[in-house]
Design an enzyme around this catalytic site. Structure first.
Site, short mmCIF file in Angstrom:
data_model
loop_
_atom_site.label_atom_id
_atom_site.label_comp_id
_atom_site.label_asym_id
_atom_site.label_seq_id
_atom_site.Cartn_x
_atom_site.Cartn_y
_atom_site.Cartn_z
CG HIS A 169 -1.79 6.72 -2.23
ND1 HIS A 169 -0.80 5.87 -2.67
CD2 HIS A 169 -2.21 6.26 -1.05
CE1 HIS A 169 -0.62 4.95 -1.74
NE2 HIS A 169 -1.44 5.16 -0.75
CD GLU B 202 1.63 -2.98 3.33
OE1 GLU B 202 0.72 -2.56 2.60
OE2 GLU B 202 2.17 -2.27 4.18
CG ASN C 180 -4.38 -1.08 -2.07
OD1 ASN C 180 -5.30 -1.75 -2.52
ND2 ASN C 180 -4.56 -0.07 -1.26
CG ASP C 181 1.92 -1.56 -0.85
OD1 ASP C 181 2.40 -1.16 -1.91
OD2 ASP C 181 1.68 -0.83 0.12
CB CYS D 139 -7.08 -2.30 5.47
SG CYS D 139 -5.31 -2.50 5.44
C1 PEP Z 1 -2.38 -1.56 0.99
O1 PEP Z 1 -1.23 -1.58 0.57
O2 PEP Z 1 -3.26 -2.35 0.62
C2 PEP Z 1 -2.79 -0.56 1.98
C3 PEP Z 1 -3.94 -0.66 2.61
O3 PEP Z 1 -1.99 0.49 2.21
P1 PEP Z 1 -1.66 1.65 1.15
O4 PEP Z 1 -2.65 1.58 0.06
O5 PEP Z 1 -1.72 2.91 1.91
O6 PEP Z 1 -0.26 1.31 0.74
MG MG Z 2 0.34 -0.56 1.60
#
Ligand code: PEP
Ligand code: MG
Length: 594
Positions: free
Chosen positions: A200, A438, A461-462, A509
């Site tokens: 983050h 995810e 990301n996840d 996203c």
């Molecule tokens: C992701 O996991 O790709 C996502 C967009 O959410 P975050 O990065 O907040 O977990």
């Molecule tokens: Mg996520």
């Protein structure tokens, strides 16, 4: 403050992972995480009163913070859970405890930190001897309070940030709660010992358009608030206590850097590939400091609003009313293209408090699981979003969905609250509900999921973290975090096909969308809607407008047939440089592995 008093400390250099590019000279602002140490220092007799004053101010500051936290906890978890902070507040009001510390300062001419530590330890030792389990366990409350007062004494609380104009935030790791407390207007860069490309810290720094590096291992051991520091994420380097020569070199580089902001076309978010395929680019936002970027970079609405960041902002949140105001602002900001509000994605890497007690927080009570276990929190949030949807288009996305059951339960609650608002005569709007894809189980059941939601969002990301079993925030395994791994590409392709098959929209996203090379592969796999850090929109738009979707698809198909991430990356490097030599440089492509 600064370590420059006396003989100048020697220059030291660190290498790390650049997650947001730039070059800055600034002063360290150390944000602590975890245990705090105190050291004894004898003070002059004339300074005793000043030390006592410092201690009293720290108590007042700690008290103010605790009252705020207590209010947040009560709103988030209910009054029953907020009582724990009463115990902390009582300690800060306990005249015996305070008197003992003050006496220690006066009689021993001790610094306030040491006095707090000694008296706190004495009290702790008493508790440890108690036979009653419950009372003995209250010792942790004492530790907490002592830590908070020491933190307040350190002068490194984010509240003091206002005075630091050129802050380079240095931390072991930065939790969203800490970020939300910081006055980011003054932050020039963020660097952390831990972290990875999708941690983050990285996402926020990119969102703010400030340089950032992670994975610096032990910088925090050496950096003190006020120290001079250079962050050069173009060259993946941090320099602490730079010498005059290093500073001169850096200043020379800064003076030759282009100062004019690049021209950003007004509708950068709406583009066509060279063979006429439409692609939409939206914005991911989490903090108000990023809001201006939505219009500035021409985003077509907000593809992901990470609502959990609201919880960490002092004084914002938690009542329905406060959330309503926050979501209304998001709706207005997003304009006609609307915004997707993600329900609180708490736990895992997103917060410390919810996950401290879990052995494996990434697999624990995270995201939708947290929402379903804390139904009143979920209901309040949903009501606030539906009410704010009268101000502009808002959709809800459910984080970390594992299968249709998670969706069905959440939908039932959303429908109930919609009915209730109607019955109460409160203006609200029925809302579209999507699922974040995810985790592997969601990918494997994507066709079924697509029948029970209105849209998908691919959280890469996840997804990469869970498909490859690589902690996204752990710099030690960053080499295994391979977004182009064939297993990841296969998961993306299946999800996109499932959405297409069911005729529902699908937005990508995760951070892959912000990276031009990955964005081309996403388009090649069939994605047409990407949401990203606003400042990435111009570079992604530029690249996607210069490629043909058919070529991207041919390359993506080749990649899908590969057996390893190395193979995919080799293909991407070769094909991209051959097809689009004017769009890509080797630096923009995955580096060859030794
Ligand atoms: C992701 O996991 O790709 C996502 C967009 O959410 P975050 O990065 O907040 O977990
Ligand atoms: Mg996520």
């Amino acid at each position: 403050m600064s370590a420059e008093v006396g003989s100048a400390p020697a220059e030291r250099r660190w290498r790390g992972l650049s997650v947001s590019e730039g070059l800055v000279i600034g002063r360290v602002l150390r944000i602590h995480k975890g245990a705090r140490h105190a050291y004894p220092a004898r003070i002059e007799i004339g300074d005793v009163n000043r030390e006592l004053e410092r201690f009293r101010e720290a108590i007042a500051l700690a008290r103010g913070q605790l009252l705020e936290i207590k209010e947040r906890a009560a709103n988030l978890l209910g009054q029953d859970h907020a009582y724990i902070f009463d115990a902390h507040l009582l300690m800060l009001e306990d005249t015996k405890f305070i008197d003992e510390i003050e006496k220690y300062i006066s009689n021993r001419r001790a610094n306030a930190e040491w006095a707090v530590k000694v008296i706190g330890d004495r009290l702790l030792a008493l508790y440890e001897k108690i036979k009653d389990d419950y009372l003995r366990e209250r010792g942790s409350d004492i530790e907490d309070v002592v830590h908070r007062v020491l933190e307040a004494l350190s002068g490194e609380r984010p509240a003091y940030l206002d005075s630091l104009e050129d802050a380079v935030i240095v931390s072991e790791d930065l939790l969203p709660s800490a970020v939300a407390e910081l006055d980011l207007k003054h932050a020039r860069a963020i660097v952390t010992d831990a972290g990875g490309w999708t941690s983050h810290t990285a996402i926020i720094a990119r969102g703010l358009g400030i340089p950032s590096m992670v994975g610096l291992e032990n910088l925090c051991q050496y950096a003190r608030t006020g120290d001079k520091i250079i962050v050069d994420s173009y060259h993946s380097e941090v320099v602490l206590h730079p010498t005059a020569t290093t500073l001169e070199e850096c200043e020379a580089q800064l003076s030759t850097a282009p100062s004019a902001a690049p021209h950003i076309p007004k509708a950068a978010g709406a583009l066509r590939t060279t063979d006429g395929v439409h692609v939409r680019l939206r914005a991911n936002v989490e903090l108000p400091a990023e809001f201006a970027g939505v219009a500035k970079y021409g985003a077509l609405g907000i593809g992901l609003f990470r609502s959990e960041f609201l919880l960490a902002q002092p004084g914002v949140m938690h009542s329905e009313e406060k959330q309503y105001q926050a979501y209304s602002q998001v709706a207005e900001l997003a304009g006609e293209n609307g915004a997707v509000v993600r329900l609180f994605d708490l736990g895992g890497d997103k917060s410390d408090s919810a996950s401290d007690s879990e052995r494996n927080p990434a697999l624990g009570l995270r995201a939708i699981r947290f929402c379903l276990r804390n139904e009143s929190v979920l209901r309040t949030q949903v009501r606030a979003i539906m009410r704010a949807a009268t101000k502009g288009r808002l959709d809800i996305v459910l984080p970390m969905i594992a299968d249709v059951t998670d969706v069905e339960i959440a939908r039932r609650i959303i429908d109930e609250e919609c009915g209730r608002l109607d019955a109460e005569g409160v203006a609200c709007k029925a809302i579209q509900v999507g699922a974040m894809i995810e985790v592997p189980s969601a990918v494997m059941t994507a066709e079924k999921l697509a029948r029970v939601v209105d849209f998908f969002e691919l959280g890469t990301n996840d997804l990469v973290q869970y498909v490859l079993a690589v902690d996204r925030g752990n710099d030690k395994v960053a080499d295994w975090f391979r977004s182009l791994h064939p297993a990841v590409l296969d998961s993306l392709s299946r999800t996109i096909k499932a959405a297409d098959g069911a005729g529902i929209p699908m937005i990508v996203c995760g951070e892959m969308a912000s990276t031009p090379a990955y964005a081309v592969i996403l388009v090649g796999l069939g994605a047409r809607d990407l949401s990203m850090t606003p400042s990435s929109i111009p570079k992604v738009a530029r690249v996607l407008s210069g490629v043909s979707a058919a070529d991207a698809e041919a390359i993506a198909q080749e990649c899908l047939a590969c057996a390893s991430a190395d193979e995919v990356e080799n293909i991407v490097r070769e094909r991209f440089l051959k097809h689009w030599p004017t769009l890509f440089t080797t630096k923009m492509l995955p580096a060859p592995r030794p």
